[in-house]
Design a protein around this motif. Structure first.
Motif, PDB file in Angstrom:
ATOM      1  N   UNK A 157       0.895  -1.404  -0.172  1.00  0.00           N
ATOM      2  CA  UNK A 157      -0.055   0.143   0.115  1.00  0.00           C
ATOM      3  C   UNK A 157       0.861   1.207  -0.325  1.00  0.00           C
ATOM      4  N   UNK A 158       0.310   2.479  -0.382  1.00  0.00           N
ATOM      5  CA  UNK A 158       1.018   3.101  -0.155  1.00  0.00           C
ATOM      6  C   UNK A 158       0.458   4.910   0.688  1.00  0.00           C
ATOM      7  N   UNK A 159       1.787   5.169   1.130  1.00  0.00           N
ATOM      8  CA  UNK A 159       0.933   6.146   1.722  1.00  0.00           C
ATOM      9  C   UNK A 159       1.948   7.797   1.924  1.00  0.00           C
ATOM     10  N   UNK A 160       1.114   9.012   1.068  1.00  0.00           N
ATOM     11  CA  UNK A 160       1.793   9.996   0.765  1.00  0.00           C
ATOM     12  C   UNK A 160       1.513  11.067   1.509  1.00  0.00           C
ATOM     13  N   UNK A 161       2.987  11.395   0.896  1.00  0.00           N
ATOM     14  CA  UNK A 161       3.597  12.821   2.148  1.00  0.00           C
ATOM     15  C   UNK A 161       3.697  13.785   1.171  1.00  0.00           C
ATOM     16  N   UNK A 162       2.580  14.868   0.836  1.00  0.00           N
ATOM     17  CA  UNK A 162       2.904  16.566   0.058  1.00  0.00           C
ATOM     18  C   UNK A 162       3.172  17.451   0.885  1.00  0.00           C
ATOM     19  N   UNK A 170      13.593   4.134   7.743  1.00  0.00           N
ATOM     20  CA  UNK A 170      13.044   4.590   8.989  1.00  0.00           C
ATOM     21  C   UNK A 170      11.918   4.885   9.973  1.00  0.00           C
ATOM     22  N   UNK A 171      11.140   4.868   9.165  1.00  0.00           N
ATOM     23  CA  UNK A 171       9.667   4.464   9.122  1.00  0.00           C
ATOM     24  C   UNK A 171       8.656   3.446   9.010  1.00  0.00           C
ATOM     25  N   UNK A 172      10.109   2.295   8.446  1.00  0.00           N
ATOM     26  CA  UNK A 172       9.056   0.891   7.939  1.00  0.00           C
ATOM     27  C   UNK A 172       8.836   0.519   7.042  1.00  0.00           C
ATOM     28  N   UNK A 173       9.007   1.872   6.029  1.00  0.00           N
ATOM     29  CA  UNK A 173       9.061   1.324   4.702  1.00  0.00           C
ATOM     30  C   UNK A 173       9.515   1.168   3.494  1.00  0.00           C
ATOM     31  N   UNK A 174       9.022  -0.384   2.735  1.00  0.00           N
ATOM     32  CA  UNK A 174       9.115  -0.976   2.006  1.00  0.00           C
ATOM     33  C   UNK A 174      10.231  -0.358   1.021  1.00  0.00           C
ATOM     34  N   UNK A 205       5.261   3.181   8.662  1.00  0.00           N
ATOM     35  CA  UNK A 205       5.058   3.197   7.123  1.00  0.00           C
ATOM     36  C   UNK A 205       5.253   1.124   7.171  1.00  0.00           C
ATOM     37  N   UNK A 206       4.876   0.344   7.522  1.00  0.00           N
ATOM     38  CA  UNK A 206       5.687  -0.750   7.325  1.00  0.00           C
ATOM     39  C   UNK A 206       5.253  -1.566   6.452  1.00  0.00           C
ATOM     40  N   UNK A 207       6.200  -1.635   5.467  1.00  0.00           N
ATOM     41  CA  UNK A 207       5.506  -2.760   4.429  1.00  0.00           C
ATOM     42  C   UNK A 207       4.726  -1.994   3.875  1.00  0.00           C
ATOM     43  N   UNK A 208       5.069  -0.925   3.767  1.00  0.00           N
ATOM     44  CA  UNK A 208       4.462   0.704   2.847  1.00  0.00           C
ATOM     45  C   UNK A 208       5.519   1.105   1.842  1.00  0.00           C
ATOM     46  N   UNK A 209       4.680   1.833   1.001  1.00  0.00           N
ATOM     47  CA  UNK A 209       6.246   3.149  -0.353  1.00  0.00           C
ATOM     48  C   UNK A 209       4.954   4.415   0.538  1.00  0.00           C
ATOM     49  N   UNK A 210       6.775   4.980   1.103  1.00  0.00           N
ATOM     50  CA  UNK A 210       6.254   6.258   1.310  1.00  0.00           C
ATOM     51  C   UNK A 210       6.508   7.041  -0.275  1.00  0.00           C
ATOM     52  N   UNK A 211       4.958   7.561  -0.270  1.00  0.00           N
ATOM     53  CA  UNK A 211       5.748   8.747  -1.898  1.00  0.00           C
ATOM     54  C   UNK A 211       6.029   9.979  -1.366  1.00  0.00           C
ATOM     55  N   UNK A 251      12.841  13.447   8.655  1.00  0.00           N
ATOM     56  CA  UNK A 251      12.854  13.701  10.026  1.00  0.00           C
ATOM     57  C   UNK A 251      11.369  13.990  10.221  1.00  0.00           C
ATOM     58  N   UNK A 252      10.839  14.578   9.952  1.00  0.00           N
ATOM     59  CA  UNK A 252       9.400  15.340  10.705  1.00  0.00           C
ATOM     60  C   UNK A 252       8.621  14.907   9.887  1.00  0.00           C
ATOM     61  N   UNK A 253       8.242  13.795   9.220  1.00  0.00           N
ATOM     62  CA  UNK A 253       7.739  12.545   8.617  1.00  0.00           C
ATOM     63  C   UNK A 253       7.997  11.817   9.633  1.00  0.00           C
TER      64      UNK A 253
END
Length: 439
Positions: free
Chosen positions: A159-164, A220-224, A191-197, A180-182
């Motif tokens: 799944x994807x979590x989006x940071x704008x 560092x937030x668990x992202x895949x 964001x474990x096993x997620x995409x950070x977009x 670091x803020x995110x």
């Protein structure tokens, strides 16, 4: 049916299937990377799953670097280097030497990675490749060795979590402050096993070296994976850096109606320099909360912030000045090419004159192996990506994470200092953006 994210599109293309988040796929891997710590283990796995007529599935896409213990800091490290050298020579893989630099920086500088690629590495910060619009992810050495043999690997589509981030960023705020803020907002496992977009006008305005920072620290937030939509900046970078001519597929972007697990939006003007307190990157706070904290060492480098542009920020702040008495400043370029550019442009000279220790390319003290590890009760401010107990040496040391600008200000005063408080000619990284560091 709703549209797709970039991640879903890349994994659909490489698997030959129409996939969505949550699906499991066998996908073709475009590039694979191992280094002197994980490489020997991957080689063992490769030999375990192949017969005596073994060969690499894609030698031209198989890369090894010697970067974590570079130069070798002991016999075991030296032997591991030789295992990698001998294997790469025997099987026709690419192998880079102890002077060439960190795996992720080398892969990008040498033009191995292009937008839309699927890249795996036996190193957690293989997410870095998303700064070019690729899907990069870290895997275990066993998975890497199997991929050496087959050229494919299974994935669960994340799944994807989006940071704008919208609007202009204030002075003194860089990509490191954003990430670091995110991480502070969603947590170390948010964001474990997620995409950070990463998206928005502020992100689109970032040159490549800043985008790489965002992608690098997705883990560092668990992202895949971490990913920035590729654009003409990527085209320019690959042409200037590696003489690779590409065009961006207009479909290599998340669709307007793509499904996200969450969307986090920020106004750039409201952001401030960030510092992650010991001993977790999620302990990010506005710099005002830690200003005045005494430090023993400042470390500038790593696959997060060891690029020329990062080091140039520090050199500009210190030019004609001196590192604070009692404070050690260690600078480790991310690659040999970065080292050479620092030498050519006078950056190295400025830093050494200011009292810095400028070391050969590699990971340096980041993982606590050598070249400036911390002792008991030492306090360090680093441009690195992790600050767990013992990460850079003693379990009783403390590490704060921050941007190169904050590192420069801190080195000047020997205590954590807001970069907005020092007078320096800010290095305009947009003016020379994407020119690369060609050898």
């Amino acid at each position: 049916m709703t549209g797709k994210t970039i991640t879903e599109k890349i994994l659909s293309e490489n698997s030959g299937e129409d996939v969505r988040a949550g699906d499991y796929v066998e996908a073709r891997v475009d590039e694979m990377i191992g280094h002197d710590v994980t490489g020997p283990l991957a080689i063992d796995a490769f030999e375990d799953v192949t017969d005596e007529d073994r060969e690499l599935a894609a030698p031209d896409s198989t890369v090894f670097t010697l970067d974590h213990h570079a130069p070798a800091d002991g016999v075991k490290a030296a032997n591991n280097h030789n295992i990698v050298r001998e294997f790469a020579s025997a099987y026709g893989a690419h192998q880079y030497e102890i002077s060439d630099g960190i795996c992720h920086q080398v892969m990008i500088e040498e033009g191995f990675v292009e937008p839309g690629d699927l890249v795996v590495g036996a190193d957690s910060h293989s997410t870095t490749y998303g700064g070019l619009g690729a899907f990069g992810t870290g895997v275990g050495s066993t998975d890497l060795g199997t991929t050496f043999a087959t050229g494919e690997l299974w994935f669960r589509v994340p799944e994807t979590i989006r940071f704008e981030v919208h609007g202009d960023l204030p002075e003194g705020v860089y990509a490191k402050d954003l990430i670091l803020k995110f991480i502070g907002d969603v947590g170390f496992d948010g964001a474990t096993y997620k995409t950070a977009e990463y998206a928005g006008s502020a992100i689109a305005d970032f040159p490549i070296h800043q985008r790489l920072v965002l992608a690098n620290m997705a883990i560092e937030m668990g992202g895949k994976a971490g990913i920035v939509e590729p654009d003409e900046r990527v085209v320019d970078y690959l042409k200037n850096q590696a003489d690779i001519k590409i065009s961006i597929d207009p479909d290599l972007a998340s669709d307007d109606d793509a499904t996200y697990e969450a969307v986090h939006s920020y106004e750039g003007a409201n952001l401030e320099p960030q510092v992650a307190k010991p001993s977790n990157p999620e302990n990010a706070v506005n710099i005002d909360d830690v200003v005045g904290t005494d430090v023993d060492q400042v470390f500038v480098g790593t696959c997060t912030n060891g690029r020329y542009e990062d080091i140039r920020v520090v050199a500009d702040a210190l030019k004609g000045e001196q590192v604070a008495p009692g404070t050690r400043l260690i600078v480790v370029p991310a690659s040999g090419a970065v080292y050479e550019k620092c030498l050519e442009t006078g950056v190295l000279e400025s830093l050494v004159a200011a009292g810095a220790t400028f070391q050969s390319a590699g990971c340096g003290p980041c993982a606590g192996y050598h070249q400036g590890v911390l002792g008991d009760d030492d306090v360090c401010l680093a441009t690195a990506n992790r600050n767990f107990p013992g990460r850079e040496g003693s379990m009783d040391s403390r590490v704060y994470l921050a941007s190169p600008a904050t590192a420069a200000a801190t080195a000047l005063y020997g205590e954590i200092t807001d970069p907005r408080e020092i007078e320096t000619e800010r290095y305009d990284d947009h003016a020379t953006a994407d020119l690369g560091v060609v050898r």
